[in-house]
Design a protein around this motif. Structure first.
Motif: not given
Length: 50
Positions: A3-11
């Motif tokens: 979830d952290f890496f997904g948010s990092l990529k998205t944001e």
């Protein structure tokens, strides 16, 4: 952790253009610092029970 890496990529990553690795490092550091400070802020504001 995913979830952290997904948010990092998205944001931070999608749509961003970085010229140097230092720019990437600065953006990642800022993202982590802001995320951590907002995640732990409520815990830091709680009064200690005695």
């Amino acid at each position: 952790m995913e979830d952290f890496f997904g948010s990092l990529k998205t944001e931070r990553v999608h749509g961003a253009q970085f010229c140097t690795r230092d720019e990437v490092k600065a953006a990642m550091f800022e993202y982590i610092e802001v995320r951590q400070s907002t995640a732990f802020a409520p815990m830091l504001r709680r009064p200690h029970s005695s």
